[in-house]
Design a protein around this motif. Sequence first.
Motif, PDB file in Angstrom:
ATOM      1  N   VAL A  23     -23.476 -26.757 -17.117  1.00  0.00           N
ATOM      2  CA  VAL A  23     -22.744 -26.259 -18.282  1.00  0.00           C
ATOM      3  C   VAL A  23     -22.552 -24.749 -18.165  1.00  0.00           C
ATOM      4  O   VAL A  23     -21.464 -24.226 -18.424  1.00  0.00           O
ATOM      5  N   ARG A  24     -23.595 -24.054 -17.758  1.00  0.00           N
ATOM      6  CA  ARG A  24     -23.489 -22.599 -17.586  1.00  0.00           C
ATOM      7  C   ARG A  24     -22.453 -22.242 -16.529  1.00  0.00           C
ATOM      8  O   ARG A  24     -21.673 -21.308 -16.703  1.00  0.00           O
ATOM      9  N   ALA A  25     -22.415 -23.001 -15.429  1.00  0.00           N
ATOM     10  CA  ALA A  25     -21.437 -22.725 -14.376  1.00  0.00           C
ATOM     11  C   ALA A  25     -20.013 -22.951 -14.885  1.00  0.00           C
ATOM     12  O   ALA A  25     -19.109 -22.164 -14.581  1.00  0.00           O
ATOM     13  N   MET A  26     -19.811 -24.005 -15.665  1.00  0.00           N
ATOM     14  CA  MET A  26     -18.471 -24.267 -16.191  1.00  0.00           C
ATOM     15  C   MET A  26     -18.035 -23.196 -17.185  1.00  0.00           C
ATOM     16  O   MET A  26     -16.848 -22.998 -17.407  1.00  0.00           O
ATOM     17  N   ARG A  27     -19.009 -22.470 -17.761  1.00  0.00           N
ATOM     18  CA  ARG A  27     -18.689 -21.334 -18.637  1.00  0.00           C
ATOM     19  C   ARG A  27     -18.383 -20.080 -17.833  1.00  0.00           C
ATOM     20  O   ARG A  27     -18.012 -19.055 -18.382  1.00  0.00           O
ATOM     21  N   GLY A  28     -18.649 -20.124 -16.514  1.00  0.00           N
ATOM     22  CA  GLY A  28     -18.374 -18.956 -15.683  1.00  0.00           C
ATOM     23  C   GLY A  28     -19.607 -18.274 -15.133  1.00  0.00           C
ATOM     24  O   GLY A  28     -19.501 -17.325 -14.357  1.00  0.00           O
ATOM     25  N   ASP A  29     -20.803 -18.723 -15.516  1.00  0.00           N
ATOM     26  CA  ASP A  29     -22.043 -18.128 -15.019  1.00  0.00           C
ATOM     27  C   ASP A  29     -22.275 -18.536 -13.565  1.00  0.00           C
ATOM     28  O   ASP A  29     -21.965 -19.656 -13.172  1.00  0.00           O
ATOM     29  N   ILE A  30     -22.814 -17.624 -12.804  1.00  0.00           N
ATOM     30  CA  ILE A  30     -23.226 -17.912 -11.431  1.00  0.00           C
ATOM     31  C   ILE A  30     -24.744 -17.792 -11.379  1.00  0.00           C
ATOM     32  O   ILE A  30     -25.300 -16.776 -11.784  1.00  0.00           O
ATOM     33  N   LEU A  31     -25.406 -18.834 -10.921  1.00  0.00           N
ATOM     34  CA  LEU A  31     -26.863 -18.841 -10.800  1.00  0.00           C
ATOM     35  C   LEU A  31     -27.225 -18.818  -9.324  1.00  0.00           C
ATOM     36  O   LEU A  31     -26.572 -19.470  -8.514  1.00  0.00           O
ATOM     37  N   LYS A  32     -28.286 -18.093  -8.991  1.00  0.00           N
ATOM     38  CA  LYS A  32     -28.744 -18.052  -7.613  1.00  0.00           C
ATOM     39  C   LYS A  32     -30.242 -18.290  -7.589  1.00  0.00           C
ATOM     40  O   LYS A  32     -31.000 -17.514  -8.157  1.00  0.00           O
ATOM     41  N   ASP A  33     -30.644 -19.383  -6.969  1.00  0.00           N
ATOM     42  CA  ASP A  33     -32.061 -19.732  -6.799  1.00  0.00           C
ATOM     43  C   ASP A  33     -32.836 -19.704  -8.109  1.00  0.00           C
ATOM     44  O   ASP A  33     -33.929 -19.159  -8.187  1.00  0.00           O
ATOM     45  N   GLU A  34     -32.283 -20.310  -9.135  1.00  0.00           N
ATOM     46  CA  GLU A  34     -32.976 -20.392 -10.428  1.00  0.00           C
ATOM     47  C   GLU A  34     -33.928 -21.581 -10.404  1.00  0.00           C
ATOM     48  O   GLU A  34     -33.546 -22.696 -10.063  1.00  0.00           O
ATOM     49  N   GLY A  35     -35.172 -21.351 -10.761  1.00  0.00           N
ATOM     50  CA  GLY A  35     -36.180 -22.404 -10.757  1.00  0.00           C
ATOM     51  C   GLY A  35     -36.096 -23.279 -11.985  1.00  0.00           C
ATOM     52  O   GLY A  35     -36.010 -22.783 -13.108  1.00  0.00           O
ATOM     53  N   ILE A  36     -36.110 -24.585 -11.752  1.00  0.00           N
ATOM     54  CA  ILE A  36     -36.052 -25.560 -12.839  1.00  0.00           C
ATOM     55  C   ILE A  36     -36.945 -26.737 -12.465  1.00  0.00           C
ATOM     56  O   ILE A  36     -37.083 -27.078 -11.283  1.00  0.00           O
ATOM     57  N   VAL A  37     -37.546 -27.343 -13.467  1.00  0.00           N
ATOM     58  CA  VAL A  37     -38.339 -28.554 -13.268  1.00  0.00           C
ATOM     59  C   VAL A  37     -37.549 -29.709 -13.864  1.00  0.00           C
ATOM     60  O   VAL A  37     -37.128 -29.652 -15.017  1.00  0.00           O
ATOM     61  N   LEU A  38     -37.313 -30.732 -13.045  1.00  0.00           N
ATOM     62  CA  LEU A  38     -36.593 -31.919 -13.511  1.00  0.00           C
ATOM     63  C   LEU A  38     -37.572 -33.068 -13.688  1.00  0.00           C
ATOM     64  O   LEU A  38     -38.368 -33.354 -12.797  1.00  0.00           O
ATOM     65  N   GLN A  39     -37.516 -33.717 -14.839  1.00  0.00           N
ATOM     66  CA  GLN A  39     -38.318 -34.915 -15.096  1.00  0.00           C
ATOM     67  C   GLN A  39     -37.360 -36.090 -15.081  1.00  0.00           C
ATOM     68  O   GLN A  39     -36.428 -36.146 -15.881  1.00  0.00           O
ATOM     69  N   THR A  40     -37.578 -37.010 -14.130  1.00  0.00           N
ATOM     70  CA  THR A  40     -36.690 -38.160 -13.965  1.00  0.00           C
ATOM     71  C   THR A  40     -37.527 -39.433 -14.040  1.00  0.00           C
ATOM     72  O   THR A  40     -38.758 -39.371 -13.996  1.00  0.00           O
ATOM     73  N   PRO A  41     -36.888 -40.587 -14.115  1.00  0.00           N
ATOM     74  CA  PRO A  41     -37.649 -41.837 -14.074  1.00  0.00           C
ATOM     75  C   PRO A  41     -38.447 -41.989 -12.778  1.00  0.00           C
ATOM     76  O   PRO A  41     -39.438 -42.710 -12.732  1.00  0.00           O
ATOM     77  N   LYS A  42     -38.045 -41.307 -11.718  1.00  0.00           N
ATOM     78  CA  LYS A  42     -38.740 -41.387 -10.423  1.00  0.00           C
ATOM     79  C   LYS A  42     -39.847 -40.356 -10.279  1.00  0.00           C
ATOM     80  O   LYS A  42     -40.553 -40.339  -9.279  1.00  0.00           O
ATOM     81  N   GLY A  43     -39.993 -39.437 -11.244  1.00  0.00           N
ATOM     82  CA  GLY A  43     -41.051 -38.436 -11.170  1.00  0.00           C
ATOM     83  C   GLY A  43     -40.579 -37.047 -11.538  1.00  0.00           C
ATOM     84  O   GLY A  43     -39.468 -36.850 -12.027  1.00  0.00           O
ATOM     85  N   ARG A  44     -41.464 -36.091 -11.272  1.00  0.00           N
ATOM     86  CA  ARG A  44     -41.225 -34.689 -11.606  1.00  0.00           C
ATOM     87  C   ARG A  44     -40.887 -33.940 -10.327  1.00  0.00           C
ATOM     88  O   ARG A  44     -41.580 -34.072  -9.317  1.00  0.00           O
ATOM     89  N   PHE A  45     -39.817 -33.124 -10.373  1.00  0.00           N
ATOM     90  CA  PHE A  45     -39.371 -32.386  -9.206  1.00  0.00           C
ATOM     91  C   PHE A  45     -39.180 -30.917  -9.559  1.00  0.00           C
ATOM     92  O   PHE A  45     -38.614 -30.591 -10.604  1.00  0.00           O
ATOM     93  N   ILE A  46     -39.662 -30.055  -8.694  1.00  0.00           N
ATOM     94  CA  ILE A  46     -39.446 -28.624  -8.837  1.00  0.00           C
ATOM     95  C   ILE A  46     -38.278 -28.278  -7.926  1.00  0.00           C
ATOM     96  O   ILE A  46     -38.321 -28.560  -6.726  1.00  0.00           O
ATOM     97  N   VAL A  47     -37.230 -27.698  -8.499  1.00  0.00           N
ATOM     98  CA  VAL A  47     -36.040 -27.408  -7.711  1.00  0.00           C
ATOM     99  C   VAL A  47     -35.586 -25.970  -7.907  1.00  0.00           C
ATOM    100  O   VAL A  47     -35.882 -25.332  -8.920  1.00  0.00           O
ATOM    101  N   SER A  48     -34.879 -25.484  -6.923  1.00  0.00           N
ATOM    102  CA  SER A  48     -34.180 -24.216  -7.002  1.00  0.00           C
ATOM    103  C   SER A  48     -32.705 -24.559  -7.082  1.00  0.00           C
ATOM    104  O   SER A  48     -32.201 -25.341  -6.269  1.00  0.00           O
ATOM    105  N   ILE A  49     -32.019 -23.998  -8.073  1.00  0.00           N
ATOM    106  CA  ILE A  49     -30.608 -24.324  -8.275  1.00  0.00           C
ATOM    107  C   ILE A  49     -29.745 -23.088  -8.083  1.00  0.00           C
ATOM    108  O   ILE A  49     -30.037 -22.019  -8.621  1.00  0.00           O
ATOM    109  N   THR A  50     -28.693 -23.267  -7.320  1.00  0.00           N
ATOM    110  CA  THR A  50     -27.632 -22.281  -7.193  1.00  0.00           C
ATOM    111  C   THR A  50     -26.376 -22.975  -7.700  1.00  0.00           C
ATOM    112  O   THR A  50     -26.096 -24.109  -7.304  1.00  0.00           O
TER     113      THR A  50
END
Length: 86
Positions: A23-50
Amino acid sequence: SLGSIRAFTPDGRELGPDELPSVRAMRGDILKDEGIVLQTPKGRFIVSITSAPVPGADGHGTDALLLLKDLTAIRAAETALRESQE
């Protein structure tokens, strides 16, 4: 489904819909290596998002490009190493 995936900041605060990287990218924001934790039905994942907006034919951002790098195993190894040295 994507609705079953929840996103959190590294300190545990759940992201609201308007804070999601896509959503932030569609607003025009550019993210570089932002840390996020995703909780999914398959488990918890620590990711870096660009992410960045993808301009449409009219030059306005209509889509988003996201690159996710899974850091889960790296963070687990770092924690295990730190704990073994204590």
